[in-house]
Design a protein around this motif. Structure first.
Motif, PDB file in Angstrom:
ATOM      1  N   ALA A  41       0.823  -1.204   0.000  1.00  0.00           N
ATOM      2  CA  ALA A  41       0.000   0.000   0.000  1.00  0.00           C
ATOM      3  C   ALA A  41       0.860   1.259   0.000  1.00  0.00           C
ATOM      4  O   ALA A  41       0.602   2.207  -0.753  1.00  0.00           O
ATOM      5  CB  ALA A  41      -0.931  -0.001   1.209  1.00  0.00           C
ATOM      6  N   VAL A  42       1.899   1.272   0.836  1.00  0.00           N
ATOM      7  CA  VAL A  42       2.794   2.441   0.882  1.00  0.00           C
ATOM      8  C   VAL A  42       3.502   2.623  -0.459  1.00  0.00           C
ATOM      9  O   VAL A  42       3.547   3.723  -1.019  1.00  0.00           O
ATOM     10  CB  VAL A  42       3.817   2.285   2.021  1.00  0.00           C
ATOM     11  N   GLY A  43       4.056   1.532  -0.988  1.00  0.00           N
ATOM     12  CA  GLY A  43       4.740   1.619  -2.277  1.00  0.00           C
ATOM     13  C   GLY A  43       3.813   2.024  -3.405  1.00  0.00           C
ATOM     14  O   GLY A  43       4.189   2.831  -4.274  1.00  0.00           O
ATOM     15  N   SER A  44       2.595   1.488  -3.401  1.00  0.00           N
ATOM     16  CA  SER A  44       1.635   1.820  -4.454  1.00  0.00           C
ATOM     17  C   SER A  44       1.201   3.274  -4.375  1.00  0.00           C
ATOM     18  O   SER A  44       1.002   3.930  -5.408  1.00  0.00           O
ATOM     19  CB  SER A  44       0.410   0.910  -4.348  1.00  0.00           C
ATOM     20  N   LEU A  45       1.043   3.792  -3.159  1.00  0.00           N
ATOM     21  CA  LEU A  45       0.651   5.190  -3.005  1.00  0.00           C
ATOM     22  C   LEU A  45       1.743   6.118  -3.538  1.00  0.00           C
ATOM     23  O   LEU A  45       1.449   7.100  -4.233  1.00  0.00           O
ATOM     24  CB  LEU A  45       0.363   5.494  -1.536  1.00  0.00           C
ATOM     25  N   ILE A  46       2.995   5.790  -3.250  1.00  0.00           N
ATOM     26  CA  ILE A  46       4.109   6.628  -3.711  1.00  0.00           C
ATOM     27  C   ILE A  46       4.243   6.559  -5.228  1.00  0.00           C
ATOM     28  O   ILE A  46       4.258   7.587  -5.920  1.00  0.00           O
ATOM     29  CB  ILE A  46       5.423   6.193  -3.032  1.00  0.00           C
ATOM     30  N   TRP A  47       4.333   5.340  -5.770  1.00  0.00           N
ATOM     31  CA  TRP A  47       4.530   5.181  -7.200  1.00  0.00           C
ATOM     32  C   TRP A  47       3.287   5.634  -7.984  1.00  0.00           C
ATOM     33  O   TRP A  47       3.400   6.241  -9.054  1.00  0.00           O
ATOM     34  CB  TRP A  47       4.886   3.741  -7.514  1.00  0.00           C
ATOM     35  N   GLY A  48       2.108   5.385  -7.439  1.00  0.00           N
ATOM     36  CA  GLY A  48       0.880   5.827  -8.105  1.00  0.00           C
ATOM     37  C   GLY A  48       0.776   7.343  -8.159  1.00  0.00           C
ATOM     38  O   GLY A  48       0.318   7.913  -9.162  1.00  0.00           O
ATOM     39  N   THR A  49       1.207   8.013  -7.088  1.00  0.00           N
ATOM     40  CA  THR A  49       1.193   9.482  -7.079  1.00  0.00           C
ATOM     41  C   THR A  49       2.191  10.039  -8.088  1.00  0.00           C
ATOM     42  O   THR A  49       1.904  11.023  -8.788  1.00  0.00           O
ATOM     43  CB  THR A  49       1.514  10.004  -5.670  1.00  0.00           C
ATOM     44  N   VAL A  50       3.361   9.405  -8.178  1.00  0.00           N
ATOM     45  CA  VAL A  50       4.354   9.829  -9.174  1.00  0.00           C
ATOM     46  C   VAL A  50       3.794   9.664 -10.589  1.00  0.00           C
ATOM     47  O   VAL A  50       3.941  10.558 -11.442  1.00  0.00           O
ATOM     48  CB  VAL A  50       5.660   9.025  -9.013  1.00  0.00           C
ATOM     49  N   LEU A  51       3.129   8.542 -10.838  1.00  0.00           N
ATOM     50  CA  LEU A  51       2.532   8.321 -12.155  1.00  0.00           C
ATOM     51  C   LEU A  51       1.454   9.356 -12.454  1.00  0.00           C
ATOM     52  O   LEU A  51       1.352   9.858 -13.587  1.00  0.00           O
ATOM     53  CB  LEU A  51       1.941   6.912 -12.229  1.00  0.00           C
ATOM     54  N   ALA A  52       0.647   9.698 -11.451  1.00  0.00           N
ATOM     55  CA  ALA A  52      -0.389  10.711 -11.652  1.00  0.00           C
ATOM     56  C   ALA A  52       0.229  12.066 -11.969  1.00  0.00           C
ATOM     57  O   ALA A  52      -0.261  12.799 -12.840  1.00  0.00           O
ATOM     58  CB  ALA A  52      -1.276  10.803 -10.411  1.00  0.00           C
ATOM     59  N   ALA A  53       1.314  12.406 -11.266  1.00  0.00           N
ATOM     60  CA  ALA A  53       2.005  13.667 -11.552  1.00  0.00           C
ATOM     61  C   ALA A  53       2.567  13.677 -12.963  1.00  0.00           C
ATOM     62  O   ALA A  53       2.529  14.709 -13.657  1.00  0.00           O
ATOM     63  CB  ALA A  53       3.122  13.878 -10.529  1.00  0.00           C
ATOM     64  N   MET A  54       3.085  12.542 -13.418  1.00  0.00           N
ATOM     65  CA  MET A  54       3.601  12.445 -14.781  1.00  0.00           C
ATOM     66  C   MET A  54       2.484  12.595 -15.802  1.00  0.00           C
ATOM     67  O   MET A  54       2.666  13.223 -16.851  1.00  0.00           O
ATOM     68  CB  MET A  54       4.333  11.116 -14.965  1.00  0.00           C
ATOM     69  N   ARG A  55       1.313  12.044 -15.504  1.00  0.00           N
ATOM     70  CA  ARG A  55       0.201  12.101 -16.461  1.00  0.00           C
ATOM     71  C   ARG A  55      -0.339  13.510 -16.639  1.00  0.00           C
ATOM     72  O   ARG A  55      -0.859  13.853 -17.706  1.00  0.00           O
ATOM     73  CB  ARG A  55      -0.932  11.171 -16.015  1.00  0.00           C
ATOM     74  N   VAL A  56      -0.258  14.330 -15.607  1.00  0.00           N
ATOM     75  CA  VAL A  56      -0.770  15.699 -15.725  1.00  0.00           C
ATOM     76  C   VAL A  56       0.359  16.705 -15.922  1.00  0.00           C
ATOM     77  O   VAL A  56       0.126  17.913 -15.936  1.00  0.00           O
ATOM     78  CB  VAL A  56      -1.593  16.091 -14.474  1.00  0.00           C
ATOM     79  N   GLY A  57       1.591  16.209 -16.045  1.00  0.00           N
ATOM     80  CA  GLY A  57       2.748  17.093 -16.167  1.00  0.00           C
ATOM     81  C   GLY A  57       2.879  17.706 -17.552  1.00  0.00           C
ATOM     82  O   GLY A  57       2.212  17.302 -18.508  1.00  0.00           O
TER      83      GLY A  57
END
Length: 237
Positions: A41-57
């Motif tokens: 859960a911790v790893g998914s939250l971190i990596w998922g947030t990074v992916l979301a930032a990349m998608r809207v970057g």
């Protein structure tokens, strides 16, 4: 033959269950499930947030990578991903994530596989939260001289997380149940013990009820607590 006299001894249901479970490390198996869930859960939250930032970057290459990663990984069965981490990374490429014994290696590889898969759903949940933040706030922040990273971390993400607590709770509950897939590479969590008990015992219904109750104990409080948190932090618009 004279039938026995005197009161018939009562056998309580809980005594039957305890005697049945004697010799099996049920708590230990569910503790492995809890550790798999928490770390993933911790790893998914971190990596998922990074992916979301990349998608809207603003960088097209990063947006393309995140979009391609999400569309590919979330459409691959989790079992395939977990088995690949064991056969592909560990046995073929000798990537053991710093572990030396078989048990620890498979546990860490299972966590990695769960993170790779679950982060795609976390990303989409976070991105939906980002889309709920009015564009005017980001424009005002940029007008004040803030760069993209500052706008995202100081303005957008705090509001986005407040609006997606319920979707993230659903992802966490699904992750808890998905940890049973780790049994495919021999991680000793609840599903492995359940398989062992079914092979050794005849009480299939009782075994199923015990493990179903165990997962309800893990997932139901999660949904209730995070549902309460969602109401507390919800943004009134």
């Amino acid at each position: 033959m004279t039938p026995p006299t005197g009161p018939i001894p009562r056998v309580e249901a809980r005594e039957i269950v305890f005697d049945f479970l004697d010799g099996y490390d049920l708590l230990g198996a569910f503790w492995v499930t809890v550790k798999l869930t928490a770390l993933s859960a911790v790893g998914s939250l971190i990596w998922g947030t990074v992916l979301a930032a990349m998608r809207v970057g603003p960088v097209p290459l990063m947006r393309g990578f995140a979009t391609g990663y999400i569309n590919i990984v979330r459409n691959i069965p989790l079992t395939v991903i977990i088995v690949f981490t064991s056969l592909g990374l560990s046995q073929t490429l000798s990537i053991n994530l710093g572990a030396s014994d078989f048990k620890t290696i498979n546990f860490r590889l299972a966590v990695l596989g769960l993170i790779l898969y679950t982060s795609t759903f976390v990303c989409e949940a976070v991105r939906s939260g980002i889309n709920t933040v009015p564009m005017g706030q980001a424009e005002a922040a940029r007008a004040l001289g803030l760069n993209f990273r500052q706008v995202l971390t100081l303005i957008i993400l705090p509001q986005a997380f407040r609006s997606v607590v319920n979707p993230l709770a659903n992802v966490l509950i699904a992750l808890t149940k998905n940890t049973t897939i780790a049994a495919a590479i021999g991680v000793g969590e609840a599903a492995v013990l359940m398989k062992e008990m079914i092979e050794n015992e005849a009480e299939l219904v009782l075994i199923s009820l015990v493990f179903a109750f165990g997962f309800v104990v893990l997932t139901l409080p999660t949904g209730l607590i995070l549902g309460w948190v969602s109401k507390k932090v919800a943004i009134k618009r």
